[in-house]
Design an enzyme around this catalytic site. Structure first.
Site, short mmCIF file in Angstrom:
data_model
loop_
_atom_site.label_atom_id
_atom_site.label_comp_id
_atom_site.label_asym_id
_atom_site.label_seq_id
_atom_site.Cartn_x
_atom_site.Cartn_y
_atom_site.Cartn_z
CE LYS A 126 3.17 8.46 11.58
NZ LYS A 126 2.39 9.68 10.89
CG ASP A 186 3.18 10.14 7.12
OD1 ASP A 186 3.56 9.62 8.07
OD2 ASP A 186 2.12 10.48 7.23
CE LYS A 213 -4.22 -1.90 2.16
NZ LYS A 213 -5.20 -1.80 3.08
CD GLU A 214 2.82 2.76 4.36
OE1 GLU A 214 2.31 3.82 4.90
OE2 GLU A 214 3.89 2.27 4.44
CG ASP A 251 -2.08 12.82 14.52
OD1 ASP A 251 -3.00 12.31 15.35
OD2 ASP A 251 -2.10 13.06 13.43
CG ASP A 276 5.92 -1.01 12.15
OD1 ASP A 276 6.74 -1.24 13.14
OD2 ASP A 276 4.75 -0.80 12.56
#
Length: 747
Positions: A255, A279, A55-56, A445, A85
């Site tokens: 995260k 990111d 996905k990334e 965050d 990760d």
């Protein structure tokens, strides 16, 4: 219905006040990076997180890393850490390829001063957004003295970059086969894969690019290299690959846990006083961005109490109309500017420069007792863990001692891999509660920034031109709704936690309006319940009123709206419109951007917000844990407009679409029913007209949702599609009217 109406009006009024109060003192900052001397620049650690190579895309992470390494910042004062990760072998191999290409890319950027320093954006420019374009040097704009040399070097570097892309594609193809074999033969090894990410793997800390020497190192000009780098400093910032340990049955905290592992690993390697969080898809768009953040942090007037500097989020690859309000200009260019005049903007997860001691849970200097300013006891094992090298680095950070860079041996790196990134290191410590990024919510965050503000720290908002960082955003309706669902769920989790802005401490340190802003950030999903009733009840009122004038009750007389009520309603709407125009004027956003924000707020409130309320209610009542999907990081595709925005027109059904679809169908059907009933309705023409206007207003707000359901049909106004929609609505109205008449006959 009157009770629901009154409660709804009170709730909307409260939410409007909560939204407006924090905007009373907007501040715009101007940063002059040339005023900061080179010798005063502090060391800086950049933390990049990635979790799933499916996905990334690894290519996006590579471009982010290359843009960081090529930033206009002293190479010996910058270190880039990448957290994998997912424990993918692919990511380590891809970063190794990137480190080799950086030896050519970084000197090329320094030699010619190119912008942006993301190879993909530089060599394949596409529209970056509404009114913005990627900057590519042209002969007329080039300020150097060797334009032919730039053109020649650019061709050579581009050829090398295309070869890098081919190697990454080959690595991805091999990784796909490797994961397929691993799924077929899962024997419990550390490389086993579940749902696209590794759930069991060992901790690794590997230095891919060693820290450079402190003196500039020019290149050679003997013809053996592709470029003439004799006048260019060829040193590269350090690059470190980090993969924290994962084991089944352990809580890894997403995260936030990965960021805390990076924070600890960077402490024993470089221990820079400032930490930049990015990111994997947010690259450095302005090479001066790191210097701009350092300018704000080192400002003599307010530097000591600034915990973090937040940069606005800007995105590439968003459709020109910004159908789903991905740019979110109202928040970044209006709300965040207003908060900067109070105690500072809210931390939004990426593009944020932190002070390391603030992440360690320290109080700001003006709230720190003088007796503890030099106390070594701040680094207690019960808070930070019992690893001696890390505790020494914490003490050095608190005492603002010179950073211990470039002194770490391979043995120390191995120890950091075995201890600081192990899954059991945080047991019995304050990590995730009072130290580092906060656990217990998917929006770590907001909770992390609130904890700092509650301690008395301030934050600052820094908007540069060109934009400091740019990333990608989901342009597909389903992906966007799931992203908003995650944000809304995290906000409600914070509201029902110890970080509740209404009940938590911080008296005297947290500005009252700052508390109001955080309260508004955590309670806004509750609006969905009231808004859904508001969108449905007027439509039901029109639908149940048949042609014979039968209303809800034969004994109830429905009076037409009075002139006083109409005047009050008109004045209220004009006042809200004037406030909106005022915000648009001082924030610099356009009316179109403001209207897009209003539209998608309605879509989100009738879908994702409502689902978030249900999820958190189940978590509180039944202890059901909340899981979320990682947002897909789409990349712009070269080619025509239809290919570039193909995801915009893809229709992927999700249960989140059911409530807004119901609201849309009810309001369209009620308009048709009111038109057919005409003046025979006992409500009177004025009330009927107001009801129809309300229906039109709801449908106008849900129009982006309509386009999302239409898919590729939304690119054209098809007469056949309009005819089918009209016939469907008429059939629905006929069924409802027949059912109403049948009930009247039975009664």
């Amino acid at each position: 219905m009157w009770a629901v109406s009154l409660a709804g009006e009170l709730w909307f009024a409260v939410m409007w006040v909560l939204d407006q109060l924090p905007k009373m003192y907007p501040v715009r900052r101007a940063v002059d990076v040339t005023a900061l001397e080179e010798s005063r620049l502090p060391t800086m650690d950049v933390l990049v997180t990635t979790a799933d190579p499916e996905k990334e895309p690894p290519l996006a992470t590579v471009n982010t890393v290359l843009s960081i390494l090529a930033a206009d910042y002293p190479a010996d004062k910058l270190t880039c850490y990448v957290s994998d990760d997912g424990g993918a072998v692919l990511m380590r191999e891809v970063l190794a390829e990137a480190s080799r290409f950086a030896q050519l890319w970084v000197p090329f950027c320094r030699k010619h001063g190119v912008e942006p320093r993301n190879p993909e954006a530089y060599f394949s420019p596409v529209d970056a957004g509404v009114g913005d374009k990627v900057r590519v040097a042209t002969r007329g704009a080039y300020k150097g003295t060797a334009w032919p040399e730039l053109a020649r070097d650019r061709r050579r570097v581009r050829r090398e970059y295309e070869e890098l892309r081919l190697r990454i594609d080959a690595l991805q193809a091999g990784d796909t086969r490797r994961r397929r074999w691993s799924r077929a033969d899962d024997n419990g090894r550390s490389s086993c894969w579940r749902h696209g990410t590794a759930d069991v793997h060992a901790g690794v800390v590997q230095v891919l690019i060693r820290p450079p020497i402190r003196t500039p190192q020019p290149g050679v000009a003997d013809g053996s290299e592709l470029l003439d780098l004799s006048s260019v400093d060829v040193r590269l910032p350090a690059l470190v690959y980090v993969c924290r340990q994962k084991r089944r049955g352990r809580a890894h905290h997403g995260k936030a846990g990965a960021m805390n592992a990076l924070l600890r690993a960077s402490a024993v390697l470089s221990n820079a006083p400032f930490v930049l969080n990015l990111d994997c898809d947010h690259y450095v768009n302005n090479s001066q961005a790191l210097r701009a953040g350092a300018c704000v942090m080192l400002d003599d007037r307010s530097a000591e109490d600034v915990a973090f500097v937040q940069f606005p989020q800007r995105f590439d690859g968003v459709d020109p109309g910004d159908r789903y309000s991905n740019h979110n200009r109202v928040f970044f260019d209006c709300t965040e500017l207003g908060l900067d005049g109070l105690q500072g903007p809210i931390y939004v997860g990426t593009g944020c420069l932190f002070r390391r001691v603030a992440l360690y849970g320290a109080d700001p200097p003006r709230w720190r007792p003088a007796a503890t300013m030099g106390n070594d006891g701040v680094a207690e094992p019960c808070m930070f863990g019992d690893l001696a090298p890390f505790l020494n680095s914490v003490r050095a950070a608190f005492h603002q001692q010179p950073e211990r860079c470039n002194t770490v041996t391979e043995d120390a790196v191995a120890e950091a891999a075995a201890a600081l990134v192990s899954c059991g290191y945080e047991d019995g410590t304050a990590w995730g509660r009072d130290v580092g990024w906060i656990y217990g919510t998917v929006t770590e965050d907001v909770a992390t920034g609130f904890r700092m503000h509650r301690r008395g720290w301030r934050s600052a908002y820094c908007a540069t031109a060109p934009d400091a960082f740019r990333g990608t955003a989901p342009i597909n309706l389903t992906d966007r709704l799931h992203q908003v669902l995650r944000w809304a769920t995290g906000s409600l989790e914070i509201f029902f936690s110890r970080n509740n802005a209404l009940l938590s401490g911080g008296s005297g340190r947290l500005h009252p309006l700052q508390r109001v802003a955080y309260l508004n950030t955590t309670v806004y999903p509750f609006t969905s319940v009231v808004l859904l009733l508001y969108c449905l009840l007027p439509a039901i009122s029109l639908l149940v009123t048949g042609r014979d004038g039968a209303a809800f009750s034969r004994d109830r007389i429905l009076l037409p709206p009075s002139a006083t009520y109409m005047g009050f309603l008109t004045a209220l709407m004009l006042t809200l419109a004037m406030v909106a125009v005022l915000e648009v004027r001082w924030s610099g956003i356009t009316l179109r951007e403001w209207w897009r924000n209003e539209q998608f707020w309605m879509v989100s409130a009738t879908s994702a917000y409502l689902a978030a309320v249900a999820q958190v209610a189940l978590k509180i009542a039944a202890g059901k844990q909340i899981s979320f999907k990682l947002t897909s990081k789409q990349t712009a595709v070269a080619g025509g407009k239809s290919n570039r925005y193909a995801e915009l027109y893809a229709v992927r059904w999700t249960v989140l679409m059911v409530p807004p679809a119901l609201v849309l169908a009810m309001n369209v059907a009620s308009m048709v029913a009111a038109t057919e009933a005409g003046p025979s309705m006992n409500k009177g023409p004025a009330a009927t007209a107001l009801g129809v206007v309300f229906n039109v207003w709801v449908v106008a707000h849900l129009w982006p949702f309509v386009l999302g359901l239409m898919g590729r049909w939304s690119m054209t106004w098809s007469p056949l599609l309009l005819l089918v929609a009209f016939c469907t609505v008429r059939l629905l109205c006929f069924v409802l009217q027949y059912h109403t008449k049948s009930n009247s006959v039975v009664l």
